[in-house]
Write an enzyme that holds these catalytic residues in place. Structure first.
Site, PDB file in Angstrom:
ATOM      1  N   GLY A 197       0.937  -1.122   0.052  1.00 24.06           N
ATOM      2  CA  GLY A 197       0.097  -0.095  -0.025  1.00 24.06           C
ATOM      3  C   GLY A 197       0.767   1.326  -0.106  1.00 24.06           C
ATOM      4  O   GLY A 197       2.120   1.372  -0.314  1.00 24.06           O
ATOM      5  N   ASN A 198       0.359   2.312   0.185  1.00 22.59           N
ATOM      6  CA  ASN A 198       1.082   3.618   0.394  1.00 22.59           C
ATOM      7  C   ASN A 198       0.548   4.340   1.519  1.00 22.59           C
ATOM      8  O   ASN A 198      -0.711   4.331   2.031  1.00 22.59           O
ATOM      9  CB  ASN A 198       1.235   4.350  -0.821  1.00 22.59           C
ATOM     10  CG  ASN A 198      -0.171   4.780  -1.266  1.00 22.59           C
ATOM     11  OD1 ASN A 198      -0.902   5.462  -0.758  1.00 22.59           O
ATOM     12  ND2 ASN A 198      -0.648   4.041  -2.683  1.00 22.59           N
TER      13      ASN A 198
END
Ligand code: CTP
Length: 286
Positions: free
Chosen positions: A95-96
């Site tokens: 993810g980020n």
């Protein structure tokens, strides 16, 4: 109409019983004015501060504004927001750090000005603070693209603010990967679809599409390249080198480029204020 502006300590606000009760209020058609983030009476820092009275008045004024003051009445808008999570196994993902806040603020502003908005959101802890927003929650880039296809067909305005993961694991394990049995391994990634470019390729004349670019260097050049490649009408550049801009925080500093390369720069502002600037800019595009 009933508006509720809750204020309480962050644990109490986050508690499932409070969130459940807010959902019940929403289901009756009440409007929730989400609390702001900051230092609380307990000295803990987080979400729970009553929204600023000036902002509450502004929300009420917009709600009760005459139709003539809602320039986007009758328009449809599609907004993507948040990160995407790309599953490795049932408990892990790539993810980020995107909070989704910028996209939610844009969706809220579009709705305040009368647009009926579909907000396709990756995983975030946010809830839209104004009515008139149809929220579709997704997890991965592939799901986000699929969720965007139908609303894009009749969207007058599309704002792509999601921080879409560029790659996903080639394989997803059905059961949790175990260190003991797995040992070292190479992770093979495959490219995700480019949502902006896929939608942009089928854009009709009159449809407005605005994207974002978050760059660490050669910002303007990269922003112009992305705008062209994705057939956008304008692109909002946040530069990571500016303090207070970009991911995570509550403020942002942006420059918007049109397709001719003309730049409009704005000072550091709250993301709510930046959203107003962006929506005004979109309205200015006609
Ligand atoms: N975007 C998208 N789908 C993707 C990647 C990006 O819709 N798979 C959109 C973003 O929402 C944003 C714009 O495209 O509006 C630019 O995103 P960015 O991640 O900066 O661009 P990329 O094309 O992924 O380029 P980079 O190699 O810099 O990550």
């Amino acid at each position: 109409p009933v508006f509720v502006a809750p204020a309480m300590d962050l644990d109490m606000f986050r508690h499932p019983s409070t969130q459940g009760n807010l959902d019940i209020l929403r289901s009756y058609g009440n409007h929730i004015i989400e609390p702001a983030e900051g230092e609380l009476a307990s000295h803990l820092v987080g979400k729970g501060r009553m929204e600023e009275p000036e902002r509450i008045v502004e929300i009420l004024e917009t709600f009760f504004a005459q139709d003539s003051e809602k320039p986007l009445l009758g328009k449809k808008a599609l907004v993507t927001a948040g990160p995407t999570y790309e599953k490795l196994d049932p408990v892990r993902f790539i993810g980020n750090y995107s909070s989704g806040r910028m996209g939610y603020c844009v969706a809220e502003r579009l709705a305040e000005l009368g647009a009926s908005v579909t907000l396709v959101s990756g995983p975030t802890s946010l809830e839209p603070a104004v009515g008139g927003i149809d929220l579709i929650r997704v997890e991965s880039a592939v799901e986000m693209l699929e969720a965007c296809r139908a609303p894009f067909l009749d969207a007058d305005i599309t704002v792509l603010s999601a921080a879409v993961a560029d790659y996903r694991p080639m394989e997803q394990a059905e059961t949790k990967m175990k260190r003991e049995t797995k040992g070292d391994f190479d992770l093979r990634l495959t490219a995700n679809p480019d949502i902006a470019a896929t939608l942009g390729a089928t854009k009709r004349s009159g449809q407005r599409m605005i994207g974002f670019a978050l760059e660490t260097d050669r910002g303007e050049e990269e922003a112009m390249r992305k705008m062209k490649a994705k057939q956008l009408d304008a692109i909002v550049l946040n530069s990571l080198s500016d303090k207070g801009a970009g991911f995570g925080g509550t403020t942002n500093k942006v420059t918007i480029f049109d397709s001719q390369g003309r730049a409009t720069s704005y000072p550091l502002k709250s993301k709510k204020e930046v959203a107003k600037d962006i929506v005004d800019y979109i309205i200015g595009l006609g």
